[in-house]
Design an enzyme around this catalytic site. Structure first.
Site, PDB file in Angstrom:
ATOM      1  CD  GLU A 218     -66.244  15.480 131.265  1.00 50.16           C
ATOM      2  OE1 GLU A 218     -66.564  16.165 132.194  1.00 50.16           O
ATOM      3  OE2 GLU A 218     -65.703  14.368 131.057  1.00 50.16           O
TER       4      GLU A 218
ATOM      5  CG  HIS B  40     -69.418   4.840 132.553  1.00 48.70           C
ATOM      6  ND1 HIS B  40     -69.481   5.172 133.980  1.00 48.70           N
ATOM      7  CD2 HIS B  40     -68.118   5.338 132.402  1.00 48.70           C
ATOM      8  CE1 HIS B  40     -68.339   5.593 134.549  1.00 48.70           C
ATOM      9  NE2 HIS B  40     -67.670   5.963 133.424  1.00 48.70           N
TER      10      HIS B  40
HETATM   11  C1  LIG Z   1     -67.296  13.397 133.815  1.00 51.71           C
HETATM   12  C2  LIG Z   1     -66.455  12.189 133.808  1.00 51.71           C
HETATM   13  N1  LIG Z   1     -65.444  12.706 132.790  1.00 51.71           N
HETATM   14  C3  LIG Z   1     -64.687  11.484 132.052  1.00 51.71           C
HETATM   15  C4  LIG Z   1     -64.909  10.226 132.839  1.00 51.71           C
HETATM   16  C5  LIG Z   1     -63.874   9.177 132.377  1.00 51.71           C
HETATM   17  N2  LIG Z   1     -62.822   9.023 133.546  1.00 51.71           N
HETATM   18  C6  LIG Z   1     -63.176   7.938 134.378  1.00 51.71           C
HETATM   19  S1  LIG Z   1     -61.853   7.821 135.561  1.00 51.71           S
HETATM   20  C7  LIG Z   1     -61.130   9.345 134.753  1.00 51.71           C
HETATM   21  C8  LIG Z   1     -59.736   9.662 135.265  1.00 51.71           C
HETATM   22  C9  LIG Z   1     -60.058  10.386 136.711  1.00 51.71           C
HETATM   23  O1  LIG Z   1     -58.630  10.905 137.004  1.00 51.71           O
HETATM   24  P1  LIG Z   1     -58.585  11.415 138.555  1.00 51.71           P
HETATM   25  O2  LIG Z   1     -59.658  12.063 139.048  1.00 51.71           O
HETATM   26  O3  LIG Z   1     -57.215  11.628 138.689  1.00 51.71           O
HETATM   27  O4  LIG Z   1     -58.905   9.775 139.204  1.00 51.71           O
HETATM   28  P2  LIG Z   1     -58.132   8.496 139.176  1.00 51.71           P
HETATM   29  O5  LIG Z   1     -58.644   7.515 138.182  1.00 51.71           O
HETATM   30  O6  LIG Z   1     -56.668   8.910 138.980  1.00 51.71           O
HETATM   31  O7  LIG Z   1     -58.211   7.550 140.688  1.00 51.71           O
HETATM   32  C10 LIG Z   1     -61.818   9.679 133.532  1.00 51.71           C
HETATM   33  C11 LIG Z   1     -61.296  10.475 132.869  1.00 51.71           C
HETATM   34  C12 LIG Z   1     -65.853   9.854 133.783  1.00 51.71           C
HETATM   35  N3  LIG Z   1     -65.838   8.704 134.409  1.00 51.71           N
HETATM   36  N4  LIG Z   1     -66.640  10.945 134.423  1.00 51.71           N
END
Ligand SMILES: Cc1ncc(C[n+]2csc(CCOP(=O)(O)OP(=O)(O)O)c2C)c(N)n1
Ligand SMILES: [Mg+2]
Lengths: 333, 320
Positions: free
Chosen positions: A65, A134
């Site tokens: 972000e 959230h």
């Molecule tokens: C700071 C933040 N940005 C965006 C999100 C929305 N979000 C939740 S999980 C996710 C993907 C995360 O990817 P990764 O770290 O690879 O974990 P995975 O979900 O694949 O286990 C996103 C973008 C969030 N929860 N927190």
């Protein structure tokens, strides 16, 4: 406007339409955010935009972000007009330095040398069962930073009009979307020159007995309460400050002069909320002399949003809070 | 080679199955509309989440990712209380206030699952600082996804942990995607472990679907961190079969890709290992699976029977 120039659509589709039109009209408008490409955005707002505008203008970012907001500020000061999606408003915390210390101040600090035309789309609010990290409504923070503009539409038509105005604005505009509004439907003007002026408070529903100022999903609850109270002969006037900062106080002050009673309401926690600022401005104004009862502030409880569904609903104002508030103001309870 | 006792292997296989059944059941409850909100499932990632935690010693701490059920089960959390939390019940780990994404058990060293991607990195440094300061000899295991390593906090905490030689192991579950974004679109490196080099700390990439690889590597990394040598970064390559969350239509990936990964299923791989090495009889294996499944059925029953939180609890626990 003739209804033939309008189409029924959801709040979500209206935002998308507004962005699409602006992107067609101005090649310098770009759109960045997490999962806004093939996925179409966490709430489906950017669905189909990648197909129309390509990867050059629909920029699926890494999960950063700080990079999204900072890049937008840098791009905005040098000639682009970025629109950013921060997946949940809660995560603006990670982009606040770029927004608050950079983007909001550059023009003033540099003696008017630059413009920072950018939009941050911020899905906010509770009701989705996504719990404390959230579900927040953090608009009051943003309304504390001169240089930012903060707008929040409550209907599909307002969403389209305001997103277009926000993109055309030469300042950083925080565009707050309540997640529970995405599926709501309303008539939306199809004219691609239809915009809503930023900095205007509107009367959503005329009345004479009590003034309610509300926005977001809280507005819909206020309207429900007003309809219920109508049957008892109580006429509630509802105002919607589409721009939370800088706020157009005139219609609110005029309404309070007329009714003598005021309820301000929002889902954001009550303490330090936008409602308190509205109240302060009302009592600073000539409307003070017309008040016939203490003002009522309805706001979220001063707690993080809990996960449990019943608790979640109890954390924010509901229709009945308005009904009882009005009774109290009119000494009917 | 690290010696694995029969008892440990038994616990490993049981917990792998528990994690699988827990999430399959949760998925089912979500589909039936019995869960408020969304859940992030780690079906396919069990070897990573469960085994990394099983390598911990008593008293070590964990910080879980948003995809944290398998991690929590590996860490030894009670599936009854976990399921109750997922259903928002008062008997849940967070009294119904956290839900699936925030399962925490501070008393026992689980610093909580985190809804903010990358939110756990710096917290883990802080928890590791406490261990160093109090000379507890304990280590913090910090879970996160591949996508999270693009947040500034990842880089800030690796640097800090390296400079201060903090007892923390960063365990990245690289499931190839950050939501819809395939890793090749969000970073220009093949292995996330390469990022350790910039901070002069050990970095390892392992097969996250191989229970032995995960267990052995984390065990060694914990030893290193416990010895006061500083942090370690581990990247476990794995895959999630389910969508990112309940609303995910998975338009960004090919079904065949999922099928390919299913052939490398971590639970089945462990079962094969147990069979090939004739460690347990078929009967014993089946019994473990059944017991694991039963524990989840009981957890659902417990959760469903549990009371909702009282309305007045809404104001509790804002302050200590
Ligand atoms: C700071 C933040 N940005 C965006 C999100 C929305 N979000 C939740 S999980 C996710 C993907 C995360 O990817 P990764 O770290 O690879 O974990 P995975 O979900 O694949 O286990 C996103 C973008 C969030 N929860 N927190
Ligand atoms: Mg991932």
């Amino acid at each position: 406007m003739k209804t033939s120039d309008m189409t029924k659509m959801t709040y979500r589709d209206a935002i998308r339409l507004g962005i699409t039109e602006e992107m067609r009209l101005d090649r310098d408008v770009i759109f960045l955010g997490e999962d806004i490409g093939v996925y179409g955005g966490a709430f489906g707002v950017s669905k189909g935009l990648l197909e129309e505008f390509g990867e050059e203008r629909i920029l699926d970012t890494p999960i950063s972000e700080g990079a999204i907001v900072g890049t937008a500020v840098g791009a905005a000061t040098t000639g682009l007009r970025p629109v950013c999606e921060i997946m949940f408003m809660d995560f603006i915390t990670l982009g606040l330095d770029a927004l608050v210390n950079q983007g909001a101040k550059m023009r003033y600090m540099f003696g008017g040398q630059c413009r920072v035309p950018m939009v941050l789309r911020l899905p906010a609010g509770s009701g989705t069962g996504a719990a404390a990290q959230h579900s927040q409504s953090l608009e009051a923070w943003l309304c504390h930073v001169p240089g930012l503009k903060v707008v929040t539409p409550s209907t599909p038509a307002q969403a389209k009009g305001l997103i277009k105005a926000a993109i055309r604005d030469n300042n950083p505009v925080c565009f707050i979307e309540h997640k529970m509004l995405y599926d709501t439907v309303g008539l939306v003007p199809l004219d691609d020159e239809y915009t809503l002026e930023i900095g205007k408070t509107i009367v959503e529903r005329p009345g004479k007995d009590v003034t309610i100022v509300a926005y977001g999903t809280t507005l819909a609850k206020a309207i429900e309460a007003a309809e219920f109270l109508d049957e008892e002969g109580i006429r509630v006037e509802i105002l919607n400050p589409l721009t939370l900062y800088p706020m157009d106080m005139k219609p609110i002050i005029e309404s309070v002069i007329k009714t003598g009673c005021l309820i301000v309401a929002h889902e954001a926690v009550k303490t330090g909320g936008v409602g308190g600022e509205i109240v302060a401005r009302v009592v600073e104004s000539e409307a003070f002399d017309y008040l016939t009862a203490p003002i009522i502030r309805l706001g979220g409880l001063d707690v993080p949003i809990p996960f449990n569904q019943e608790l979640e609903a109890a954390a924010v104002p509901q229709r009945n809070d308005f009904v009882h508030g009005v009774y109290r103001l009119l000494n009917r309870e | 080679m690290i010696e694995l006792s029969e008892e440990l292997l038994l616990r490993m296989y049981y917990k792998m199955n528990q994690a699988r059944y827990f999430e399959e059941k949760l998925d089912d409850l979500v589909a039936k509309g019995q869960v408020h909100g969304t859940v992030h499932l780690a079906i396919g990632q069990e070897a990573s989440g469960v085994m990394a935690c099983l390598a911990l010693e008593e008293g070590d701490l964990v910080s879980l990712s948003h995809r944290g059920h398998a991690q929590a089960i590996g860490f030894g959390l009670d599936v009854n209380l976990m399921m109750a939390e997922c259903l928002g019940k008062y008997t849940g780990y967070c009294k119904g206030k956290g839900g699936s994404m925030h399962i925490a058990d501070l008393e026992n060293g689980n610093l909580g699952a985190n809804g903010v991607v990358g939110g756990g990195f710096n917290l883990s440094c802080g928890a590791a600082l406490t261990q160093k300061y109090h000379q507890t000899g304990k280590v913090v295991l910090c879970f996160a996804g591949d996508g999270a390593t693009n947040e500034g906090s990842f880089h800030e905490s690796l640097n800090l942990a390296s400079v201060w030689k903090l007892p923390v192991v960063f365990f990245i579950e690289n499931n190839q995607y950050g939501m819809s974004n395939p890793i090749e679109n969000h970073m220009n490196i093949e292995n996330i472990s390469d990022r350790s080099e910039a901070y002069n700390m050990p970095g390892l990439t392992i097969d996250g679907n191989d229970f032995l690889d995960v267990y052995n590597t984390v065990t060694k990394a914990l030893r290193y961190a416990r010895a006061g040598k500083g942090p370690v970064l581990i990247e476990a390559k794995t895959y999630r079969y389910s969508g990112h969350s309940k609303s995910d239509k998975q338009v960004y990936r090919d079904k065949r890709e999922v099928q390919e990964w299913r052939k490398k299923d971590p639970v089945l791989k462990m079962k094969e290992y147990l069979r090939e090495n004739r460690i347990f009889t078929e009967k014993q294996i089946l019994k473990m699976e059944e017991e694991a499944s039963l524990s989840i059925e009981q957890a659902v029953e417990f959760a469903k029977k549990s009371p909702q939180p009282q309305l007045n609890t809404i104001l509790e626990d804002v302050y200590a």
